[in-house]
Motif scaffolding. Structure first.
Motif, mmCIF file in Angstrom:
data_model
loop_
_atom_site.group_PDB
_atom_site.id
_atom_site.type_symbol
_atom_site.label_atom_id
_atom_site.label_comp_id
_atom_site.label_asym_id
_atom_site.label_seq_id
_atom_site.Cartn_x
_atom_site.Cartn_y
_atom_site.Cartn_z
ATOM 1 N N LYS A 267 0.829 -1.295 0.153
ATOM 2 C CA LYS A 267 -0.014 0.069 -0.104
ATOM 3 C C LYS A 267 0.912 1.203 0.177
ATOM 4 O O LYS A 267 0.609 2.179 -0.540
ATOM 5 N N GLU A 268 1.921 1.318 0.773
ATOM 6 C CA GLU A 268 2.784 2.372 0.585
ATOM 7 C C GLU A 268 3.341 2.598 -0.380
ATOM 8 O O GLU A 268 3.780 3.684 -0.839
ATOM 9 N N SER A 269 3.951 1.654 -1.132
ATOM 10 C CA SER A 269 4.507 1.658 -2.286
ATOM 11 C C SER A 269 3.665 2.081 -3.395
ATOM 12 O O SER A 269 3.889 3.135 -4.216
ATOM 13 N N ILE A 270 2.286 1.998 -3.487
ATOM 14 C CA ILE A 270 1.240 2.340 -4.118
ATOM 15 C C ILE A 270 0.858 3.836 -4.003
ATOM 16 O O ILE A 270 0.730 4.666 -5.066
ATOM 17 N N LYS A 383 -7.453 15.495 -11.871
ATOM 18 C CA LYS A 383 -6.028 14.959 -11.659
ATOM 19 C C LYS A 383 -6.263 13.444 -10.950
ATOM 20 O O LYS A 383 -5.552 12.517 -11.446
ATOM 21 N N ILE A 384 -7.098 13.560 -10.048
ATOM 22 C CA ILE A 384 -7.572 12.235 -9.505
ATOM 23 C C ILE A 384 -8.017 11.183 -10.304
ATOM 24 O O ILE A 384 -7.689 10.050 -10.289
ATOM 25 N N ALA A 385 -8.868 11.757 -11.061
ATOM 26 C CA ALA A 385 -9.650 10.872 -12.100
ATOM 27 C C ALA A 385 -8.521 9.964 -13.347
ATOM 28 O O ALA A 385 -8.575 9.038 -13.219
ATOM 29 N N GLU A 386 -7.569 10.932 -13.546
ATOM 30 C CA GLU A 386 -6.503 10.333 -14.421
ATOM 31 C C GLU A 386 -5.833 9.196 -13.595
ATOM 32 O O GLU A 386 -5.371 8.069 -14.177
ATOM 33 N N LYS A 390 -6.088 4.288 -13.748
ATOM 34 C CA LYS A 390 -4.843 3.249 -13.894
ATOM 35 C C LYS A 390 -5.342 2.031 -13.171
ATOM 36 O O LYS A 390 -4.616 0.881 -13.241
ATOM 37 N N TYR A 391 -6.430 2.005 -12.497
ATOM 38 C CA TYR A 391 -6.819 0.929 -11.664
ATOM 39 C C TYR A 391 -8.323 0.461 -12.016
ATOM 40 O O TYR A 391 -9.132 0.781 -11.067
ATOM 41 N N PRO A 392 -8.621 0.248 -13.100
ATOM 42 C CA PRO A 392 -9.979 -0.150 -13.460
ATOM 43 C C PRO A 392 -10.641 -1.129 -13.008
ATOM 44 O O PRO A 392 -12.066 -1.068 -13.050
#
Length: 470
Positions: A267-270, A383-386, A390-392
């Protein structure tokens, strides 16, 4: 000529059965769960629901997110820790999903698909679907094994034993939305009958008779040993002691995702990756004089920000001037500089939580006592949406929060409206899948700071977007 043709046909008729004698036995498939330790199976279900009581009808769409984690596996079973999040929206597939309830459960799932659920747990309410015979089966083989449905009413739980009849159909493709697969298909059907014994106490809000039927299809990947997709139709009639008759129909479709568990380090890496993406997004568009943050490398070819053929190593972050009309000098952030210090200047904060990664938009993105997004808020949501795109395959939850000033009812409504504003922006402006997102308002129930100063109350007036990883 006619005689020759007739003889030829007879020849084929007599030879074909003879050739079948040399064919091998039909291929058989052994079905069993092949779960291992530290794996997660996530099920995303969508329910079209129809209720009728007399002349009144209600249509609703439900969404269930089921996350099952293996705690310990043996040769014949796995102990599973699971939680069930339920969501709903009224009408026919219109509007956002509202997050409704949460259920926790610990149960045993045997390799043949049978469940053992302790009495204290409501979920899963459909148990032992599908269950598999001990022996391998051929296409068109049929088997029957016991299962159970559990109905949870306000003052009583009714558990009904059923006996589904299963048929192995063979290998078929399936498709649901953006997801598809090709694996073993199993169909089943069963009737439902329940009548409360006359000696038992009758409760006015609990039916004394239940009857109906179910048909289902499960695409179970025999090689991986896990399901991929399911479709179920359930039809119930409930008869209550006061004579009320209620009909309920469910059309359920569910897609399964198998993955490894995400630990705190993952989680921290993500979070760090997301934070870097967010910083780059803001510095590209939002810093003065066209400044932008990009990776910097030790000189490998005489250029401070180049690394051809892998020469050189990252040393920090280089802020470069992207506008040729400006002459602002470049600035190198030293190695070891904490990107969180840069992120503190942004209107979006990023942290890990028990559920996943949380984007927190504080109250400067809304006018006081207003739920309409300000321009800065729209920029943040973009910006959050972009990043979220990446995590569909991950669920997204939008939650609204307030401080403790004002009446509870008003704060509850304001928190819900602010959450819905962000959700609608994600869906309408940035084309995110509405079925992937839900909302809920929490008023002042979940503060991130004590409501004892204006600064702390400011922190509590926020909207959060959670990228669910567990």
């Amino acid at each position: 000529m006619k005689t020759k043709v007739h003889s030829l046909l007879i020849c084929f008729v007599t030879i074909l059965p003879f050739l079948e004698l040399f064919a091998g036995p039909p291929e058989k498939t052994q079905f069993q769960w092949k779960w291992t330790n530290n794996q997660v199976l996530e099920l995303n279900e969508y329910h079209d629901v129809f209720f009728r009581v007399g002349t009144k009808t209600v249509e609703r769409e439900d969404k269930n997110r089921v996350v099952m984690k293996t705690k310990q596996c043996s040769q014949d079973s796995c102990l599973v820790n699971a939680w069930f999040d339920t969501y709903l929206r009224y009408g026919k597939t219109s509007g956002p999903f509202w997050k409704d309830k949460e259920f926790l459960s610990d149960f045993t799932l045997f390799r043949n698909g049978r469940y053992e659920v302790p009495n204290e747990f409501i979920m899963p309410n459909l148990r032992s679907f599908p269950s598999f015979p001990e022996n391998a089966v051929s296409v068109s083989d049929v088997w029957k094994l016991p299962a159970e449905e559990s109905f949870d009413f306000s003052s009583e739980r009714i558990r009904v034993k059923v006996t589904p009849e299963y048929t192995f159909q063979g290998i078929f493709p399936w498709k649901e939305g953006n997801y598809s697969g090709n694996c073993e298909k199993i169909s089943y059907t069963y009737p439902i009958f329940y009548t409360k014994a006359e000696s038992e106490r009758m409760a006015p809000n609990v039916p004394y008779k239940i009857f109906g039927f179910a048909t289902g299809t499960v695409f179970f990947n025999a090689t991986k040993g896990v399901p991929e997709f399911k479709e179920v139709k359930l039809s119930y009639t409930f008869i209550y002691p006061n004579g009320t008759v209620q009909e309920a129909n469910f059309h359920i479709k569910g897609v399964y995702f198998l993955r490894n568990q995400v630990n705190a380090k993952d989680k921290e890496s993500i979070r760090e990756d997301i934070l870097n993406d967010l910083i780059v997004g803001y510095t590209k568009d939002g810093l003065p004089n066209g400044l932008r943050i990009t990776p910097a490398y030790r000189p490998g070819n005489g250029k401070p920000n180049a690394n051809p053929n892998g020469i050189g190593e990252p040393t920090g972050t280089l802020i470069t001037n992207q506008n040729p009309d400006l002459n602002s000098p470049s600035k190198l952030i030293p190695e070891g500089e904490d990107p969180n210090k840069i992120a503190e200047q942004l209107p979006v904060k990023v942290r890990t939580s028990e559920d996943g990664i949380v984007f927190s938009l504080d109250s400067i993105l809304f006018d006081f006592n207003d739920s309409k997004l300000k321009p800065d808020a729209e920029s943040a949501v973009a910006k959050i949406a972009e990043i979220l795109k990446k995590y569909p395959d991950r669920e997204i939850r939008v939650s609204g929060h307030t401080d403790n000033i004002g009446k509870k009812e008003y704060n509850q409504k304001l928190s819900e409206e602010r959450a819905k504003s962000v959700l609608h922006s994600l869906v309408d402006n940035y084309k995110m899948d509405e079925k992937q997102i839900s909302f809920r308002g929490y008023a002042d129930d979940l503060p991130v700071a004590p409501n004892d100063t204006e600064e702390n109350r400011h922190k509590n007036r926020r909207v959060e977007i959670t990228l669910v990883l567990d």
